[in-house]
Design a protein around this motif. Structure first.
Motif, PDB file in Angstrom:
ATOM      1  N   LEU A   1       0.841  -1.188   0.000  1.00 63.52           N
ATOM      2  CA  LEU A   1       0.000   0.000   0.000  1.00 63.52           C
ATOM      3  C   LEU A   1       0.883   1.249   0.000  1.00 63.52           C
ATOM      4  CD1 LEU A   1      -2.615  -1.091   2.684  1.00 63.52           C
ATOM      5  CD2 LEU A   1      -3.094  -0.706   0.263  1.00 63.52           C
ATOM      6  N   PRO A   2       0.335   2.406  -0.376  1.00 64.31           N
ATOM      7  CA  PRO A   2       1.119   3.645  -0.293  1.00 64.31           C
ATOM      8  C   PRO A   2       1.601   3.892   1.140  1.00 64.31           C
ATOM      9  CG  PRO A   2      -0.881   3.996  -1.564  1.00 64.31           C
ATOM     10  CD  PRO A   2      -1.000   2.634  -0.946  1.00 64.31           C
ATOM     11  N   GLU A   3       2.780   4.454   1.266  1.00 66.90           N
ATOM     12  CA  GLU A   3       3.342   4.751   2.580  1.00 66.90           C
ATOM     13  C   GLU A   3       2.491   5.813   3.277  1.00 66.90           C
ATOM     14  OE1 GLU A   3       6.630   4.286   5.444  1.00 66.90           O
ATOM     15  OE2 GLU A   3       6.068   3.173   3.643  1.00 66.90           O
ATOM     16  N   PRO A   4       1.947   5.521   4.455  1.00 66.33           N
ATOM     17  CA  PRO A   4       1.150   6.539   5.163  1.00 66.33           C
ATOM     18  C   PRO A   4       2.017   7.714   5.587  1.00 66.33           C
ATOM     19  CG  PRO A   4       0.793   4.325   6.065  1.00 66.33           C
ATOM     20  CD  PRO A   4       1.988   4.236   5.175  1.00 66.33           C
ATOM     21  N   ASP A   5       1.533   8.915   5.386  1.00 66.25           N
ATOM     22  CA  ASP A   5       2.238  10.123   5.819  1.00 66.25           C
ATOM     23  C   ASP A   5       2.074  10.250   7.338  1.00 66.25           C
ATOM     24  OD1 ASP A   5       2.663  12.882   6.628  1.00 66.25           O
ATOM     25  OD2 ASP A   5       2.709  13.380   4.500  1.00 66.25           O
ATOM     26  N   PRO A   6       3.143  10.079   8.125  1.00 65.78           N
ATOM     27  CA  PRO A   6       2.979  10.062   9.583  1.00 65.78           C
ATOM     28  C   PRO A   6       2.448  11.372  10.141  1.00 65.78           C
ATOM     29  CG  PRO A   6       5.312  10.154   8.982  1.00 65.78           C
ATOM     30  CD  PRO A   6       4.553   9.893   7.714  1.00 65.78           C
ATOM     31  N   GLY A   7       2.814  12.488   9.517  1.00 70.98           N
ATOM     32  CA  GLY A   7       2.333  13.768  10.015  1.00 70.98           C
ATOM     33  C   GLY A   7       0.831  13.936   9.848  1.00 70.98           C
ATOM     34  N   VAL A   8       0.335  13.570   8.672  1.00 74.31           N
ATOM     35  CA  VAL A   8      -1.103  13.702   8.415  1.00 74.31           C
ATOM     36  C   VAL A   8      -1.897  12.759   9.314  1.00 74.31           C
ATOM     37  CG1 VAL A   8      -2.917  13.403   6.690  1.00 74.31           C
ATOM     38  CG2 VAL A   8      -0.757  14.480   6.050  1.00 74.31           C
ATOM     39  N   TRP A   9      -1.421  11.519   9.447  1.00 75.48           N
ATOM     40  CA  TRP A   9      -2.150  10.562  10.283  1.00 75.48           C
ATOM     41  C   TRP A   9      -2.079  10.946  11.755  1.00 75.48           C
ATOM     42  CZ3 TRP A   9      -5.598   7.083   8.756  1.00 75.48           C
ATOM     43  CH2 TRP A   9      -5.611   6.723   7.403  1.00 75.48           C
ATOM     44  N   ALA A  10      -0.940  11.489  12.194  1.00 73.17           N
ATOM     45  CA  ALA A  10      -0.853  11.966  13.582  1.00 73.17           C
ATOM     46  C   ALA A  10      -1.836  13.107  13.820  1.00 73.17           C
ATOM     47  CB  ALA A  10       0.571  12.411  13.898  1.00 73.17           C
ATOM     48  N   ASP A  11      -1.964  14.008  12.825  1.00 74.86           N
ATOM     49  CA  ASP A  11      -2.931  15.104  12.951  1.00 74.86           C
ATOM     50  C   ASP A  11      -4.357  14.563  13.068  1.00 74.86           C
ATOM     51  OD1 ASP A  11      -0.913  16.968  12.798  1.00 74.86           O
ATOM     52  OD2 ASP A  11      -1.254  17.455  10.681  1.00 74.86           O
ATOM     53  N   ALA A  12      -4.653  13.507  12.308  1.00 75.15           N
ATOM     54  CA  ALA A  12      -5.985  12.915  12.365  1.00 75.15           C
ATOM     55  C   ALA A  12      -6.261  12.341  13.753  1.00 75.15           C
ATOM     56  CB  ALA A  12      -6.114  11.829  11.299  1.00 75.15           C
ATOM     57  N   VAL A  13      -5.280  11.629  14.318  1.00 75.31           N
ATOM     58  CA  VAL A  13      -5.447  11.049  15.649  1.00 75.31           C
ATOM     59  C   VAL A  13      -5.623  12.151  16.694  1.00 75.31           C
ATOM     60  CG1 VAL A  13      -4.331   9.679  17.460  1.00 75.31           C
ATOM     61  CG2 VAL A  13      -4.195   8.949  15.065  1.00 75.31           C
ATOM     62  N   HIS A  14      -4.793  13.176  16.621  1.00 73.39           N
ATOM     63  CA  HIS A  14      -4.888  14.262  17.604  1.00 73.39           C
ATOM     64  C   HIS A  14      -6.221  15.010  17.487  1.00 73.39           C
ATOM     65  CE1 HIS A  14      -1.027  14.211  19.638  1.00 73.39           C
ATOM     66  NE2 HIS A  14      -0.418  14.028  18.481  1.00 73.39           N
ATOM     67  N   ALA A  15      -6.707  15.170  16.253  1.00 75.69           N
ATOM     68  CA  ALA A  15      -7.971  15.882  16.073  1.00 75.69           C
ATOM     69  C   ALA A  15      -9.109  15.167  16.780  1.00 75.69           C
ATOM     70  CB  ALA A  15      -8.273  16.016  14.576  1.00 75.69           C
ATOM     71  N   ILE A  16      -9.120  13.846  16.713  1.00 76.03           N
ATOM     72  CA  ILE A  16     -10.173  13.086  17.388  1.00 76.03           C
ATOM     73  C   ILE A  16      -9.905  12.997  18.880  1.00 76.03           C
ATOM     74  CG2 ILE A  16     -11.255  10.815  17.551  1.00 76.03           C
ATOM     75  CD1 ILE A  16     -10.860  10.534  14.553  1.00 76.03           C
ATOM     76  N   ALA A  17      -8.636  12.823  19.256  1.00 73.98           N
ATOM     77  CA  ALA A  17      -8.287  12.717  20.675  1.00 73.98           C
ATOM     78  C   ALA A  17      -8.720  13.974  21.441  1.00 73.98           C
ATOM     79  CB  ALA A  17      -6.793  12.489  20.829  1.00 73.98           C
ATOM     80  N   GLU A  18      -8.553  15.125  20.821  1.00 76.15           N
ATOM     81  CA  GLU A  18      -8.953  16.370  21.477  1.00 76.15           C
ATOM     82  C   GLU A  18     -10.451  16.388  21.778  1.00 76.15           C
ATOM     83  OE1 GLU A  18      -7.653  19.482  18.924  1.00 76.15           O
ATOM     84  OE2 GLU A  18      -5.510  19.132  19.323  1.00 76.15           O
ATOM     85  N   ARG A  19     -11.237  15.773  20.903  1.00 78.59           N
ATOM     86  CA  ARG A  19     -12.689  15.751  21.094  1.00 78.59           C
ATOM     87  C   ARG A  19     -13.111  14.705  22.111  1.00 78.59           C
ATOM     88  NH1 ARG A  19     -15.677  16.266  15.371  1.00 78.59           N
ATOM     89  NH2 ARG A  19     -17.366  16.848  16.807  1.00 78.59           N
ATOM     90  N   LEU A  20     -12.172  13.833  22.496  1.00 77.74           N
ATOM     91  CA  LEU A  20     -12.442  12.812  23.505  1.00 77.74           C
ATOM     92  C   LEU A  20     -11.719  13.109  24.819  1.00 77.74           C
ATOM     93  CD1 LEU A  20     -12.107   9.732  21.141  1.00 77.74           C
ATOM     94  CD2 LEU A  20     -14.227  10.505  22.233  1.00 77.74           C
ATOM     95  N   ALA A  21     -11.217  14.331  24.957  1.00 75.36           N
ATOM     96  CA  ALA A  21     -10.394  14.678  26.116  1.00 75.36           C
ATOM     97  C   ALA A  21     -11.151  14.602  27.437  1.00 75.36           C
ATOM     98  CB  ALA A  21      -9.803  16.072  25.929  1.00 75.36           C
ATOM     99  N   GLY A  22     -12.466  14.646  27.394  1.00 74.19           N
ATOM    100  CA  GLY A  22     -13.242  14.589  28.632  1.00 74.19           C
ATOM    101  C   GLY A  22     -13.451  13.185  29.167  1.00 74.19           C
ATOM    102  N   HIS A  23     -12.844  12.186  28.526  1.00 76.34           N
ATOM    103  CA  HIS A  23     -13.014  10.793  28.937  1.00 76.34           C
ATOM    104  C   HIS A  23     -11.667  10.198  29.360  1.00 76.34           C
ATOM    105  CE1 HIS A  23     -17.112  10.824  27.286  1.00 76.34           C
ATOM    106  NE2 HIS A  23     -16.594  11.551  26.315  1.00 76.34           N
ATOM    107  N   ASP A  24     -11.670   9.466  30.466  1.00 75.17           N
ATOM    108  CA  ASP A  24     -10.430   8.872  30.961  1.00 75.17           C
ATOM    109  C   ASP A  24      -9.804   7.911  29.955  1.00 75.17           C
ATOM    110  OD1 ASP A  24     -10.622  10.251  33.321  1.00 75.17           O
ATOM    111  OD2 ASP A  24     -11.538   8.602  34.442  1.00 75.17           O
TER     112      ASP A  24
END
Length: 291
Positions: free
Chosen positions: A74-97
């Motif tokens: 498969l194409p090599e995943p861009d680590p920066g873009v995928w990290a941004d995707a994870v952080h974007a969702i993580a921020e919206r889940l910050a209120g959960h342990d």
């Protein structure tokens, strides 16, 4: 209250390069029925634990994500873009342990050249019972020799692919045998891994786990436990292991990103030793991670 769910699409060009992120509604249709993820299971994924908004072992997960993608050409995943995707969702889940984000990359619509990618996140299930009372396991023959990754790389042993039907079937078979989960054994008699977890044993003051060269998934949670072993006065070693060592271990665990360290309390119906104190220390260390 409904469980929060969040989705971000990772947009790719026809050459497979990630070009950005697109927030999306998880309940709205997003995936073509012709996508290879649905029709073939032709793709890779990772599940990253989120502790109060902080992705845990993110670099290790993204490295493994890229490794699996290479194994599937498969194409090599861009680590920066995928990290941004994870952080974007993580921020919206910050209120959960405890929460999680899953990253997925597929070959895309069959006949096309553009891969499909997305990251999806929600709140974690309650694993307190598994972490304290432990789990029972059944040993299941994986049907592959321990050298299959070397002799037959097209079998994708050790890649984290979307083709999880065998893993799910193994858990169902273990449950039919009266166990909670399974541990795979190679046809030549070596311990491998669980369908969704890494096996860790305690023997003579050392934490042990089977080598990834046997065609098993390198464990990110196991790696973090081994890094902390010295804090508990233990060594940490990668060794070839056999079923009798699991049965006679001072303690054993199935470890994974979401369930963390679940002690094994029986193998094929026979009780095994559990170290409640060390288990609590392991799970405390894993939950406290901030990277």
């Amino acid at each position: 209250m409904s469980t929060p769910q969040h989705l971000v699409l990772v947009v790719h060009d026809p050459e497979g390069h990630a070009t950005g992120l697109l927030p999306a509604e998880p309940e709205a249709p997003q995936l073509s029925v012709l996508d290879a993820s649905a029709t073939r299971g032709d793709g890779v994924f990772e599940t990253i634990s989120i502790g109060s908004g902080h992705p845990q072992a993110l670099d290790a997960h993204l490295d493994r994500f890229a490794r699996s993608a290479r194994m599937l050409d498969l194409p090599e995943p861009d680590p920066g873009v995928w990290a941004d995707a994870v952080h974007a969702i993580a921020e919206r889940l910050a209120g959960h342990d405890e929460a999680w984000v899953k990253t997925v990359l597929s070959r895309g619509v069959e006949g096309g050249t553009t891969p499909t990618g997305w990251a999806y996140g929600s709140v974690s299930p309650d694993f307190r019972r598994e972490r304290t009372e432990g789990v029972t396991v059944a040993l299941l023959d994986r049907g592959l020799r321990s050298d299959a990754a070397e002799t037959s790389p097209w079998l994708l042993a050790g890649a984290k692919t979307l083709s999880y039907a065998v893993n799910k079937a193994a858990v169902r078979e273990a449950q039919r045998r009266g166990a909670d989960d399974a541990v795979f054994v190679s046809t030549d008699g070596l311990l491998l891994e669980g369908p969704t977890s890494t096996l860790v044993l305690l023997h003579d003051g050392a934490l042990l786990t089977p080598p990834a060269t046997l065609g098993i998934l390198p464990g990110t949670t196991q790696h973090d436990l081994f890094a902390a072993a010295g804090d508990w006065g233990l060594e940490a070693r990668v060794e070839v292991l056999r079923p009798e060592q699991l049965r006679s271990a001072q303690a054993a665990w199935l470890v994974s990103s979401l369930r963390l360290a679940a002690p094994v309390r029986a193998v094929d119906g026979a009780p095994t030793a559990v170290d409640a104190g060390l288990t609590a220390a392991m799970n405390g260390a894993l939950r406290a991670r901030r990277a």
